[in-house]
Design a protein around this motif. Structure first.
Motif, PDB file in Angstrom:
ATOM      1  N   ALA A 184      38.283  47.278  39.563  1.00 54.47           N
ATOM      2  CA  ALA A 184      38.607  45.939  39.073  1.00 54.47           C
ATOM      3  C   ALA A 184      37.943  45.667  37.723  1.00 54.47           C
ATOM      4  CB  ALA A 184      38.177  44.888  40.087  1.00 54.47           C
ATOM      5  N   GLY A 185      38.717  45.147  36.788  1.00 55.02           N
ATOM      6  CA  GLY A 185      38.155  44.753  35.504  1.00 55.02           C
ATOM      7  C   GLY A 185      37.428  43.435  35.575  1.00 55.02           C
ATOM      8  N   ASN A 186      37.726  42.651  36.619  1.00 53.65           N
ATOM      9  CA  ASN A 186      37.150  41.317  36.760  1.00 53.65           C
ATOM     10  C   ASN A 186      36.816  41.056  38.221  1.00 53.65           C
ATOM     11  OD1 ASN A 186      37.983  40.200  33.889  1.00 53.65           O
ATOM     12  ND2 ASN A 186      39.814  41.141  34.770  1.00 53.65           N
ATOM     13  N   ILE A 187      35.674  40.420  38.448  1.00 59.61           N
ATOM     14  CA  ILE A 187      35.224  40.088  39.801  1.00 59.61           C
ATOM     15  C   ILE A 187      34.947  38.589  39.867  1.00 59.61           C
ATOM     16  CG2 ILE A 187      33.516  40.514  41.609  1.00 59.61           C
ATOM     17  CD1 ILE A 187      35.046  43.018  40.888  1.00 59.61           C
ATOM     18  N   ALA A 188      35.418  37.947  40.938  1.00 56.84           N
ATOM     19  CA  ALA A 188      35.079  36.542  41.198  1.00 56.84           C
ATOM     20  C   ALA A 188      34.141  36.492  42.388  1.00 56.84           C
ATOM     21  CB  ALA A 188      36.334  35.725  41.487  1.00 56.84           C
ATOM     22  N   GLY A 189      32.995  35.857  42.204  1.00 54.29           N
ATOM     23  CA  GLY A 189      32.036  35.692  43.284  1.00 54.29           C
ATOM     24  C   GLY A 189      31.425  34.310  43.219  1.00 54.29           C
ATOM     25  N   ARG A 190      30.394  34.071  44.052  1.00 56.52           N
ATOM     26  CA  ARG A 190      29.838  32.720  44.078  1.00 56.52           C
ATOM     27  C   ARG A 190      28.378  32.664  44.512  1.00 56.52           C
ATOM     28  NH1 ARG A 190      33.605  34.082  47.372  1.00 56.52           N
ATOM     29  NH2 ARG A 190      33.370  33.932  49.625  1.00 56.52           N
ATOM     30  N   THR A 191      27.751  33.821  44.695  1.00 57.46           N
ATOM     31  CA  THR A 191      26.340  33.800  45.082  1.00 57.46           C
ATOM     32  C   THR A 191      25.561  34.847  44.279  1.00 57.46           C
ATOM     33  OG1 THR A 191      26.520  35.461  46.851  1.00 57.46           O
ATOM     34  CG2 THR A 191      26.985  33.157  47.449  1.00 57.46           C
ATOM     35  N   ARG A 192      24.268  34.656  44.204  1.00 60.85           N
ATOM     36  CA  ARG A 192      23.419  35.650  43.534  1.00 60.85           C
ATOM     37  C   ARG A 192      23.485  36.990  44.258  1.00 60.85           C
ATOM     38  NH1 ARG A 192      20.461  30.880  43.583  1.00 60.85           N
ATOM     39  NH2 ARG A 192      19.284  31.503  45.442  1.00 60.85           N
ATOM     40  N   TRP A 193      23.668  36.917  45.567  1.00 63.36           N
ATOM     41  CA  TRP A 193      23.707  38.118  46.407  1.00 63.36           C
ATOM     42  C   TRP A 193      24.921  38.980  46.063  1.00 63.36           C
ATOM     43  CZ3 TRP A 193      26.692  39.111  51.186  1.00 63.36           C
ATOM     44  CH2 TRP A 193      26.150  40.123  51.986  1.00 63.36           C
ATOM     45  N   ASP A 194      26.119  38.379  46.049  1.00 63.12           N
ATOM     46  CA  ASP A 194      27.300  39.204  45.761  1.00 63.12           C
ATOM     47  C   ASP A 194      27.292  39.668  44.298  1.00 63.12           C
ATOM     48  OD1 ASP A 194      28.957  37.435  44.035  1.00 63.12           O
ATOM     49  OD2 ASP A 194      29.445  36.285  45.814  1.00 63.12           O
ATOM     50  N   LYS A 195      26.785  38.820  43.405  1.00 61.20           N
ATOM     51  CA  LYS A 195      26.741  39.192  41.987  1.00 61.20           C
ATOM     52  C   LYS A 195      25.859  40.419  41.766  1.00 61.20           C
ATOM     53  CE  LYS A 195      26.107  37.024  37.450  1.00 61.20           C
ATOM     54  NZ  LYS A 195      25.775  35.741  36.773  1.00 61.20           N
ATOM     55  N   ARG A 196      24.709  40.435  42.420  1.00 62.11           N
ATOM     56  CA  ARG A 196      23.788  41.560  42.266  1.00 62.11           C
ATOM     57  C   ARG A 196      24.427  42.872  42.727  1.00 62.11           C
ATOM     58  NH1 ARG A 196      20.223  39.896  45.420  1.00 62.11           N
ATOM     59  NH2 ARG A 196      20.311  41.293  47.204  1.00 62.11           N
ATOM     60  N   HIS A 197      25.098  42.814  43.866  1.00 63.41           N
ATOM     61  CA  HIS A 197      25.646  44.050  44.424  1.00 63.41           C
ATOM     62  C   HIS A 197      26.884  44.530  43.675  1.00 63.41           C
ATOM     63  CE1 HIS A 197      22.878  44.542  47.739  1.00 63.41           C
ATOM     64  NE2 HIS A 197      22.961  43.240  47.965  1.00 63.41           N
ATOM     65  N   VAL A 198      27.795  43.654  43.312  1.00 60.55           N
ATOM     66  CA  VAL A 198      29.002  44.128  42.614  1.00 60.55           C
ATOM     67  C   VAL A 198      28.649  44.631  41.217  1.00 60.55           C
ATOM     68  CG1 VAL A 198      30.533  42.647  43.953  1.00 60.55           C
ATOM     69  CG2 VAL A 198      29.701  41.830  41.738  1.00 60.55           C
ATOM     70  N   ARG A 199      27.604  44.083  40.625  1.00 62.54           N
ATOM     71  CA  ARG A 199      27.186  44.596  39.310  1.00 62.54           C
ATOM     72  C   ARG A 199      26.560  45.982  39.429  1.00 62.54           C
ATOM     73  NH1 ARG A 199      25.130  39.502  35.525  1.00 62.54           N
ATOM     74  NH2 ARG A 199      27.221  39.093  34.708  1.00 62.54           N
ATOM     75  N   GLU A 200      25.948  46.254  40.570  1.00 68.53           N
ATOM     76  CA  GLU A 200      25.443  47.605  40.802  1.00 68.53           C
ATOM     77  C   GLU A 200      26.604  48.591  40.919  1.00 68.53           C
ATOM     78  OE1 GLU A 200      23.062  47.479  44.294  1.00 68.53           O
ATOM     79  OE2 GLU A 200      21.413  46.361  43.364  1.00 68.53           O
ATOM     80  N   TRP A 201      27.680  48.168  41.571  1.00 68.80           N
ATOM     81  CA  TRP A 201      28.822  49.048  41.813  1.00 68.80           C
ATOM     82  C   TRP A 201      29.736  49.162  40.603  1.00 68.80           C
ATOM     83  CZ3 TRP A 201      29.953  46.125  47.032  1.00 68.80           C
ATOM     84  CH2 TRP A 201      28.917  46.411  47.941  1.00 68.80           C
ATOM     85  N   ASN A 202      29.793  48.122  39.781  1.00 68.72           N
ATOM     86  CA  ASN A 202      30.646  48.166  38.589  1.00 68.72           C
ATOM     87  C   ASN A 202      30.033  47.306  37.495  1.00 68.72           C
ATOM     88  OD1 ASN A 202      32.596  48.208  36.625  1.00 68.72           O
ATOM     89  ND2 ASN A 202      34.276  47.496  37.931  1.00 68.72           N
ATOM     90  N   PRO A 203      29.073  47.859  36.768  1.00 71.07           N
ATOM     91  CA  PRO A 203      28.391  47.070  35.739  1.00 71.07           C
ATOM     92  C   PRO A 203      29.296  46.662  34.584  1.00 71.07           C
ATOM     93  CG  PRO A 203      27.683  49.381  35.675  1.00 71.07           C
ATOM     94  CD  PRO A 203      28.493  49.202  36.920  1.00 71.07           C
ATOM     95  N   GLY A 204      30.442  47.313  34.430  1.00 72.01           N
ATOM     96  CA  GLY A 204      31.332  46.994  33.319  1.00 72.01           C
ATOM     97  C   GLY A 204      32.313  45.866  33.597  1.00 72.01           C
ATOM     98  N   ALA A 205      32.407  45.432  34.853  1.00 77.66           N
ATOM     99  CA  ALA A 205      33.365  44.373  35.189  1.00 77.66           C
ATOM    100  C   ALA A 205      32.870  43.021  34.695  1.00 77.66           C
ATOM    101  CB  ALA A 205      33.585  44.329  36.703  1.00 77.66           C
ATOM    102  N   GLN A 206      33.818  42.165  34.332  1.00 78.67           N
ATOM    103  CA  GLN A 206      33.478  40.794  33.965  1.00 78.67           C
ATOM    104  C   GLN A 206      33.366  39.966  35.244  1.00 78.67           C
ATOM    105  OE1 GLN A 206      36.055  39.226  30.977  1.00 78.67           O
ATOM    106  NE2 GLN A 206      34.872  37.372  30.679  1.00 78.67           N
ATOM    107  N   TYR A 207      32.247  39.259  35.393  1.00 83.16           N
ATOM    108  CA  TYR A 207      31.982  38.490  36.609  1.00 83.16           C
ATOM    109  C   TYR A 207      32.210  37.008  36.340  1.00 83.16           C
ATOM    110  CZ  TYR A 207      29.517  36.741  40.757  1.00 83.16           C
ATOM    111  OH  TYR A 207      29.190  36.091  41.932  1.00 83.16           O
ATOM    112  N   PHE A 208      32.944  36.358  37.262  1.00 84.31           N
ATOM    113  CA  PHE A 208      33.217  34.927  37.154  1.00 84.31           C
ATOM    114  C   PHE A 208      32.654  34.206  38.376  1.00 84.31           C
ATOM    115  CE2 PHE A 208      36.568  36.946  34.678  1.00 84.31           C
ATOM    116  CZ  PHE A 208      36.595  36.176  33.527  1.00 84.31           C
TER     117      PHE A 208
END
Length: 436
Positions: A184-208
């Motif tokens: 995924a080029g873009n990730i939508a999340g809503r907590t510090r917990w999910d943000k931390r983990h998805v950034r570990e798995w795909n640091p290049g994705a844009q997080y919203f």
């Protein structure tokens, strides 16, 4: 802008039109769809929705009001198994819709992986994180005794669905989930917990950061202590270990020692029914363990299983209960907690996963330290902390009014419909400009 949603369920408005069973799950998605469609003249979005169905397909699309819907075949009961034919089905839908943006809701099912593989414009692909199967697998047993984890009932054997197999299925789904996040080029999340983990798995994705809006019936009503049943606890779910019903059952004897009138109400499927031959044959290992805890704690008359509740019935139960408890071993952002907070009712929560992003212990209610890592020795300790939190809430009613006011105010911000709509719109706008 053409936007294609990939959902895990048939939205209720579509299900009613097609004569299908209406789901009570993920009502916030329906609310967001309603808002997008009502404001389509100002936002310029043409919305299409694709969803799994067990029988038949709707490959060519069907108009329901301003919404175009597409159904594809998928067996959601075997979500740990990847079906490559999904790629053909979803590519067909993508070719028809020609979306500018594809928005996938959730990472739990094979259809999201199939969409991530077939949609060529990864910079226009938005994946919304709901739960995280990888982390659910790690916390799935929720400190159950090893002998319970290893036990197998007739039902478990016939279905190939004992506790170890259930955990393994989540682990398999977690492996697919990590590929989804990586694509995924873009990730939508809503907590510090999910943000931390998805950034570990795909640091290049844009997080919203995009919060969820709740079902409409929960906006407006306010919990009133004088209308609630004294010393009644409400849990919104308890049909698998992750939801932590066993923690609450372990805590109940200590609670009852001080408050003999205490009662626990649990929504959702009952795993402990044992009156008919059919129910006895359907008993799972976890259900048998819950029954044993109830017998040991003399809780048979103190626990009420309510069955599946629709939004109105859930609202009624919240308002009639004196305390909401979330005892899960892992959660990202449970909507039931949001609903309880928005109603302004007293809440006790395990400080796990994403909950600290939504619920501030000591202000919105009481948080206790829940699941940290596997280990049977922790079960008694965590249950003791839960019992202490419940007693603290009831022992100090003078704090309840302040807790409830804070919780309601906090949830009103988190689940503000207009604010969340604008966040989604901003994400679509920014994604729409990528690759142009």
């Amino acid at each position: 802008m053409r936007v294609l949603w990939l959902c895990n369920i048939v939205l209720p408005v579509i299900a009613r039109e097609l004569g299908m069973e209406v789901s009570n799950k993920e009502g916030w998605i329906s609310g967001m769809a309603d808002t997008l469609l009502k404001k389509r003249e100002e936002n310029g979005i043409e919305l299409s929705v694709a969803f799994p169905v067990e029988e038949g397909e709707i490959p060519e699309g069907r108009k329901i009001g301003a919404l175009t819907c597409y159904g594809f075949r998928e067996d959601l009961r075997r979500a740990e198994i990847y079906d490559e034919t999904l790629e053909l089905s979803l590519k067909k839908i993508v070719d028809i819709v020609q979306p500018d943006i594809v928005h996938c809701f959730g990472t739990e099912y094979p259809h999201t992986l199939a969409m991530c593989r077939v949609f060529p414009k990864k910079e226009r692909l938005l994946v919304g994180v709901q739960g995280l199967c990888t982390l659910i697998a790690e916390a799935y047993y929720a400190n159950l005794p090893e002998k319970v984890i290893a036990s197998v009932t007739l039902r478990d054997w016939l279905r190939g669905d004992n506790l170890r197999q259930q955990q393994e299925k989540f682990a398999a789904r977690g492996k697919a989930e990590r590929e989804i996040i990586s694509l995924a080029g873009n990730i939508a999340g809503r907590t510090r917990w999910d943000k931390r983990h998805v950034r570990e798995w795909n640091p290049g994705a844009q997080y919203f950061d995009i919060n969820e809006s709740l079902r409409s019936v929960f906006y407006g009503p306010v919990w009133e202590p004088e209308k609630a049943q004294a010393h009644s606890v409400f849990m919104s779910q308890g049909d698998y270990p992750l939801k932590g019903l066993h923690y609450m059952l372990k805590a109940m004897p200590s609670v009852l020692e001080k408050y003999p009138d205490a009662k626990l109400y649990v929504a959702g499927n009952s795993l402990v029914s044992y009156t008919t031959v059919k129910e006895k044959l359907k008993l799972s290992a976890y259900g048998a363990y819950l029954r044993r805890l109830m017998a040991e704690g003399k809780l048979e008359e103190k626990v009420v299983f309510l069955g599946k509740l629709d939004a109105g019935q859930m609202l009624d139960r919240y308002l009639r209960s004196s305390l909401y408890v979330c005892a899960s071993s892992a959660e990202n952002s449970p909507n039931s907690l949001g609903e309880a907070m928005l109603l302004g009712m007293p809440c006790v929560c395990a400080a796990v996963g994403g909950i600290p992003s939504l619920f501030e212990g000591g202000k919105d209610g009481i948080c206790y330290r829940g699941f940290q890592e596997p280990g049977e020795e922790e079960l008694e300790t965590i249950s003791g902390r839960l019992a202490d939190a419940v007693l603290q809430m009831w022992d100090h009613p003078e704090n309840t009014k302040t807790y409830c006011a804070h919780a309601r105010s906090h949830a009103a911000r988190t689940h503000d419909r207009e604010r969340n709509y604008q966040s989604l719109l901003e994400a679509y706008t920014r994604i729409g400009h990528r690759g142009v």
